[in-house]
Design a protein around this motif. Structure first.
Motif, short mmCIF file in Angstrom:
data_model
loop_
_atom_site.label_atom_id
_atom_site.label_comp_id
_atom_site.label_asym_id
_atom_site.label_seq_id
_atom_site.Cartn_x
_atom_site.Cartn_y
_atom_site.Cartn_z
N ARG A 19 4.95 2.40 -4.55
CA ARG A 19 3.65 3.07 -4.66
C ARG A 19 2.86 2.81 -3.38
O ARG A 19 3.15 1.86 -2.64
CB ARG A 19 2.84 2.55 -5.86
CG ARG A 19 3.52 2.70 -7.20
CD ARG A 19 2.66 2.14 -8.33
NE ARG A 19 2.22 0.78 -8.07
CZ ARG A 19 2.96 -0.31 -8.27
NH1 ARG A 19 4.21 -0.17 -8.70
NH2 ARG A 19 2.49 -1.52 -8.03
N THR A 20 1.85 3.62 -3.13
CA THR A 20 0.94 3.32 -2.04
C THR A 20 -0.15 2.38 -2.54
O THR A 20 -0.44 2.29 -3.74
CB THR A 20 0.30 4.60 -1.48
OG1 THR A 20 -0.41 5.27 -2.53
CG2 THR A 20 1.36 5.53 -0.92
N ASP A 21 -0.78 1.69 -1.60
CA ASP A 21 -1.85 0.75 -1.92
C ASP A 21 -3.03 1.04 -0.98
O ASP A 21 -3.41 0.22 -0.16
CB ASP A 21 -1.35 -0.69 -1.74
CG ASP A 21 -2.38 -1.72 -2.18
OD1 ASP A 21 -3.31 -1.35 -2.92
OD2 ASP A 21 -2.27 -2.89 -1.74
N GLY A 22 -3.54 2.25 -1.10
CA GLY A 22 -4.64 2.67 -0.26
C GLY A 22 -4.35 4.00 0.40
O GLY A 22 -3.23 4.54 0.31
N ARG B 246 -0.45 1.63 3.54
CA ARG B 246 0.02 0.38 2.95
C ARG B 246 0.73 0.67 1.63
O ARG B 246 0.32 1.55 0.88
CB ARG B 246 -1.16 -0.56 2.72
CG ARG B 246 -0.73 -2.00 2.41
CD ARG B 246 -1.90 -2.95 2.52
NE ARG B 246 -2.92 -2.67 1.50
CZ ARG B 246 -4.17 -3.09 1.57
NH1 ARG B 246 -4.58 -3.76 2.63
NH2 ARG B 246 -5.02 -2.81 0.60
N LEU B 247 1.79 -0.11 1.37
CA LEU B 247 2.57 0.03 0.15
C LEU B 247 2.28 -1.12 -0.80
O LEU B 247 1.85 -2.20 -0.39
CB LEU B 247 4.07 0.04 0.47
CG LEU B 247 4.61 1.20 1.30
CD1 LEU B 247 6.08 0.95 1.62
CD2 LEU B 247 4.44 2.53 0.57
N SER B 248 2.57 -0.88 -2.06
CA SER B 248 2.55 -1.96 -3.05
C SER B 248 3.66 -2.95 -2.74
O SER B 248 4.58 -2.67 -1.96
CB SER B 248 2.74 -1.38 -4.45
OG SER B 248 3.99 -0.71 -4.53
N SER B 249 3.60 -4.11 -3.36
CA SER B 249 4.58 -5.16 -3.07
C SER B 249 6.00 -4.75 -3.45
O SER B 249 6.96 -5.20 -2.85
CB SER B 249 4.20 -6.46 -3.79
OG SER B 249 4.14 -6.25 -5.20
N ASP B 250 6.14 -3.86 -4.44
CA ASP B 250 7.49 -3.40 -4.83
C ASP B 250 7.96 -2.22 -4.00
O ASP B 250 9.10 -1.77 -4.15
CB ASP B 250 7.56 -3.08 -6.32
CG ASP B 250 6.67 -1.91 -6.74
OD1 ASP B 250 6.03 -1.26 -5.87
OD2 ASP B 250 6.59 -1.65 -7.96
N ARG C 227 2.52 -8.14 3.70
CA ARG C 227 2.25 -6.82 3.13
C ARG C 227 3.19 -5.77 3.74
O ARG C 227 3.60 -5.88 4.89
CB ARG C 227 0.80 -6.40 3.38
CG ARG C 227 -0.23 -7.21 2.60
CD ARG C 227 -1.64 -6.70 2.90
NE ARG C 227 -2.66 -7.45 2.18
CZ ARG C 227 -3.12 -7.12 0.98
NH1 ARG C 227 -2.64 -6.06 0.36
NH2 ARG C 227 -4.06 -7.85 0.39
N ARG C 228 3.49 -4.76 2.94
CA ARG C 228 4.43 -3.71 3.36
C ARG C 228 3.67 -2.44 3.76
O ARG C 228 2.64 -2.10 3.15
CB ARG C 228 5.41 -3.40 2.23
CG ARG C 228 6.20 -4.60 1.78
CD ARG C 228 7.07 -4.31 0.58
NE ARG C 228 8.14 -3.37 0.90
CZ ARG C 228 9.08 -2.99 0.03
NH1 ARG C 228 9.06 -3.49 -1.21
NH2 ARG C 228 10.02 -2.14 0.38
N TYR C 229 4.21 -1.75 4.77
CA TYR C 229 3.56 -0.54 5.29
C TYR C 229 4.62 0.52 5.58
O TYR C 229 5.79 0.21 5.83
CB TYR C 229 2.81 -0.84 6.59
CG TYR C 229 1.68 -1.82 6.46
CD1 TYR C 229 0.38 -1.39 6.23
CD2 TYR C 229 1.92 -3.20 6.59
CE1 TYR C 229 -0.67 -2.30 6.12
CE2 TYR C 229 0.89 -4.11 6.47
CZ TYR C 229 -0.40 -3.66 6.24
OH TYR C 229 -1.44 -4.55 6.12
#
Length: 525
Positions: free
Chosen positions: A184-187, A177-181, A165-167
């Motif tokens: 975007r943020t993921d949280g 946390r970032l989206s896989s691409d 996972r990307r941060y």
């Protein structure tokens, strides 16, 4: 003892001790157009590796290539990416950010799964935000900026966890946390993801300001390198600290030797050293790139410094460069390439060179420029030097000369200046009928002189923050202007903004100013 005598004494002492060949003594005022060069030859270098205002360096190792970019603040085009193959000799490649989005600082340049990303913190009138741009090739084209909707955060540091996972780690011990691409943020933003190191309460610093997290993985450990202490203020502010963890989720333990870099005395050559990125050198040794103010030359801004580190038996690392007052051995295994950038410009190209950027431009600022016909025509804007978005050029020499020829059309006036910001600048300008003097951040109306219309050539000499001006018209000899200016106070500790005193071409009023034959010469210190 003069600065030249000090350098001669240092060279003699080093040569006598066998520490470095005598010919490798620091040679300021040599190199491309007389600019300072870090590479001394014979395997030695001397800081800065990128002179002039190149703050908050973020470095990317990409195979045998290294890429570096810096805070570009209110200058556009911005986010200029530099290239090196030895960590000492750097040259600019491209400006990744073309579209004004605000005041840009402390970016992070990364490569993930074959794509390049630049995470960009931006100060805007009503918010602090983080954007991202991306490219498949380092030279671009780079995408338009994408707002990640991360408000109130600065100084992103990209990291990939053990689960892939990307941060982004950001100032104040937070992360998101970032989206896989990575676009975007993921949280939400998570507080207390890491705890910044705290210095003793009696240290003389600007402020706590935990910032600049940069992360890398070596062996079983994640290392988080960050800064505290404030980036300006007292000379002993700012520092480099380290923490580590076996997991991206922590817990993080502080290095028992923190801070591993700090300016401890105003007698040192580099002040407020901090905001480091750590990278493996071409031969397997390890290095830090960070910024610092040069003692006596805050006007040059925060310059990029290179320091060797070594790994210790307990899995930490320590800095080996001391106060950076002496030449150092170059990184092993690197291949020296071109260094610096050509600042002189005959304006024969159909676009601006990478040395130029507008200060605080509007969205259509480039439309003011017209290339060709033997020069660069700049449509006038604003009423004076302060509000005309001058075209600026960062310089790295303590002493230098600049010349330019100009011709004014309409009710414009324009000329040559040293520009910090809207409140701090000095310059000489011409309309079709008068010569105008700018000093102390404003036009000195009482100093206006009647001058005949026509092309005029202006020469500025900055000799260690003392300005002298000359003018020449109709092919006549240079005539020295009677007022010399002292500008050592035009820096961040006076005006804020984290900028530097830059050479600037300006055009204000109504009409346009055409510039020809801009010549830059670094002078020996």
């Amino acid at each position: 003892m003069s600065s030249l005598s000090r350098r001669q004494a240092l060279a003699a002492a080093l040569a006598g001790a066998g520490a470095v060949p005598a010919m490798a003594a620091p040679q300021f005022g040599q190199g491309l157009e007389g600019q300072r060069r870090a590479d001394l030859g014979k395997g030695w270098f001397r800081n800065p590796v990128v002179p002039g205002d190149h703050a908050d360096p973020t470095v990317l190792k990409d195979g045998s290539d290294y890429y570096l970019t810096f805070s570009s603040f209110q200058s556009y085009p911005g986010a200029v990416i530099w290239h090196s193959t030895d960590l000492v000799n750097w040259t600019p490649l491209t400006a990744a950010l073309q579209q004004p989005i605000g005041t840009v600082w402390a970016m992070d340049l990364v490569k993930h799964e074959g794509r390049y990303f630049l995470y960009i913190p931006v100060l805007q009138p009503q918010r602090m935000a983080i954007y991202v741009i991306h490219a498949d090739q380092i030279r671009g084209p780079w995408s338009a900026p994408i707002d990640l909707q991360i408000d109130g955060c600065i100084d992103p540091g990209h990291a990939v966890g053990e689960d892939g996972r990307r941060y982004l780690f950001v100032n104040g011990g937070r992360r998101v946390r970032l989206s896989s691409d990575g676009l975007r943020t993921d949280g939400p933003v998570q507080a207390n993801a890491w705890t910044p190191w705290q210095y003793p309460a009696d240290w003389v610093v600007e402020m706590y300001a935990p910032e600049g997290p940069k992360l890398f993985r070596r062996g079983a450990w994640y290392y988080l390198v960050s800064a505290v202490g404030g980036t300006a203020g007292p000379a002993t502010s700012h520092m480099v600290t380290v923490a580590r963890s076996r997991s991206i989720d922590g817990p993080w333990e502080h290095c028992p030797h923190n801070p591993i870099v700090r300016t401890r005395s105003a007698d040192e050559p580099w002040w407020s050293r901090g905001h480091a990125s750590v990278v493996e050198g071409p031969g397997g040794d390890w290095w830090m790139l960070y910024h610092g103010y040069e003692n006596g030359f805050r006007t040059l801004g925060r310059q990029t410094l290179l320091e060797p580190i070594e790994w210790t038996a307990d899995g930490w690392f320590r800095a080996k460069g001391g106060t950076l007052d002496k030449p150092l051995p170059k990184p092993r295994g690197g291949k020296a390439g071109p260094a610096g950038a050509t600042l002189s410009d005959d304006f024969s190209r159909s676009r601006l060179g990478l040395q130029w950027s507008f200060h605080a431009p509007g969205a259509d600022e480039a439309a003011r420029l017209k290339h060709g016909e033997g020069g660069l025509a700049m449509r006038a804007k604003g009423k004076a030097l302060a509000d005309c978005s001058p075209l600026c050029c960062i310089v790295g020499d303590r002493s230098y000369e600049v010349e330019v020829e100009l011709e004014v059309e309409g009710e414009a006036h324009g000329g040559l200046a040293l520009f910090y910001d809207e409140r701090g600048h000095a310059g000489l300008g011409f309309s079709r009928s008068e010569m105008l003097t700018y000093g102390y951040g404003q036009e000195q109306g009482w100093m206006r002189e009647k001058r005949a219309a026509g092309p005029v050539r202006i020469k500025l000499r900055n000799r260690e923050n003392v300005l002298t001006w000359w003018t020449s018209t109709a092919g006549q000899d240079w005539k020295q202007y009677g007022w010399q200016m002292e500008v050592s106070g035009l820096h961040h500790n006076v005006f804020g903004g984290f900028l530097a005193l830059r050479v600037a071409l300006f055009s204000a009023g109504q009409g346009e100013v055409r510039f020809r034959r801009f010549i830059y010469r670094g002078l020996p210190a």
